[in-house]
Enzyme design. Sequence first.
Site, short mmCIF file in Angstrom:
data_model
loop_
_atom_site.label_atom_id
_atom_site.label_comp_id
_atom_site.label_asym_id
_atom_site.label_seq_id
_atom_site.Cartn_x
_atom_site.Cartn_y
_atom_site.Cartn_z
N VAL A 30 0.84 -1.21 0.00
CA VAL A 30 0.00 0.00 0.00
C VAL A 30 0.87 1.26 0.00
O VAL A 30 0.58 2.24 -0.70
CB VAL A 30 -0.96 0.01 1.22
CG1 VAL A 30 -1.80 1.27 1.24
CG2 VAL A 30 -1.85 -1.23 1.19
N LYS A 44 -13.97 -4.85 9.39
CA LYS A 44 -14.54 -3.90 8.43
C LYS A 44 -16.03 -3.69 8.69
O LYS A 44 -16.54 -2.57 8.59
CB LYS A 44 -14.30 -4.42 7.01
CG LYS A 44 -12.81 -4.45 6.63
CD LYS A 44 -12.58 -5.29 5.39
CE LYS A 44 -11.14 -5.24 4.93
NZ LYS A 44 -10.84 -6.22 3.86
#
Length: 454
Positions: free
Chosen positions: A32, A223
């Site tokens: 990332v 999440k």
Amino acid sequence: MIHGSLFPAASDASDVSGDCALRVGLIGTGVVGSGTCQVLARNADLIAQRAGRPIRLVMATARNLLKAAQVLGPDVALVSDPLTLVRHPGIDVVVEVMGGVTLARTLVLDAIAHGKHVVTVNKALLAEHGSEIFAAADAQGVIVAYEGAVAVSIPIIKALREGLAANRILEVVGIVNGTTNFILTQMHDAGLSFEAALRLATELGYAEADPTLDVSGMDAAHKTALLAAIAFGADVPLDLVHVQGIGTLDPFDMVCAQALGYRIKLLGMARQRSNALEVRVHPTLVPEKHLLAQVQGAMNGIWVNADAAGPTFHYGAGAGSQTTASAVVADLMDVARQGSAGLSARVPHRSVPSGVIRSWPILPIGQVASRHYLRFELTKRPELLTRLNGWLQALGVDVQRLAHVQHPQDGMQGAVVMLTQCLTGDVLLGAMEALRQMSGGLEPAAMWRVEDLN
Ligand code: HSE
């Protein structure tokens, strides 16, 4: 700290960035982090224009500094101690993409204490320590932004917080883990075993070296807890989220589900009931025509049902380097635009004037009602089927759809599969225990919940 021509000294950070640039410090230069550098560099002009000022990566820290130097180039100061970065006066915002919880928590809280905004994709960190982190950020007047933590390229936090701000959210149901969706797709489409599909996911770089969080459903639970918090204005303690991963799913149930017109997906669900929330993650039968059933491979999809907008569907990449960087850089642009204004409104349930955070009860899974799928291995004793129907009827379990399914492998026993009416988990388990007793040991070989989502 490393000095030398290859690594500009950390104190150079404010000099290279110019006066008005937002100065970014990056913790972690892996998948990332490197994607974030690429997007910031490639779209620098456009980003500066849209954000109102340049966004400049000025400092970074990583486990392997030599490798990081190759990724970042000569203009980024590299420091070996992340505390130097989070405390450095030449940094406005810290991007945490290192992963893990303990050290990440320390660094994020330290960054906040030193007045830095934070952009993170660390769902485990926020699901476990979000209350502490957001409270610290509010107290310091800084932003903690986390779009990339939930569904990578899908701007679902922004959609819930801004695009759907006028709505009462009724339910959020999503495929929010790319690795498990890839595995389930391979099991369904190519008939691979769970182990073979996981090996392929690892070879293709979707699964982490340690895929435990993905496979166990915990990553999806992190999440889903974050989605529930933003959708319903509640703190959702992770230990109250019911979590079941895909490790115990028999591929035969995917075949049986198909015979009934369904696909099995790992869903994260957050739904408001009259006075409580349902927040759960588990393999679930979804009608095969539903958009969620069409989400294949490592993609993510989130279905939001809201009182004014009605249903909306959000689809995009569920893992990846620049796909996640898209969210990270968008968060940096938000930080660049907003400065320090109106920060608490970014996490709406934390903007209650009295400072009181709403606490919704979370329904225990046994009290959550849904239709259920049951598989019985009766084909060697077909005479039992008539009796089973009678027993189920006597126990108040309606069989709403039924199919006989042959096992695709030779020599394997087929099954009778059925869908029940809507029942709570407790009622169904009680009925199955009574069935076992009255039938002399008959019990389903598999039971999964069904979501019709209409
Ligand atoms: N391991 C995660 C997934 C990465 O597969 O969805 C993105 O959060």
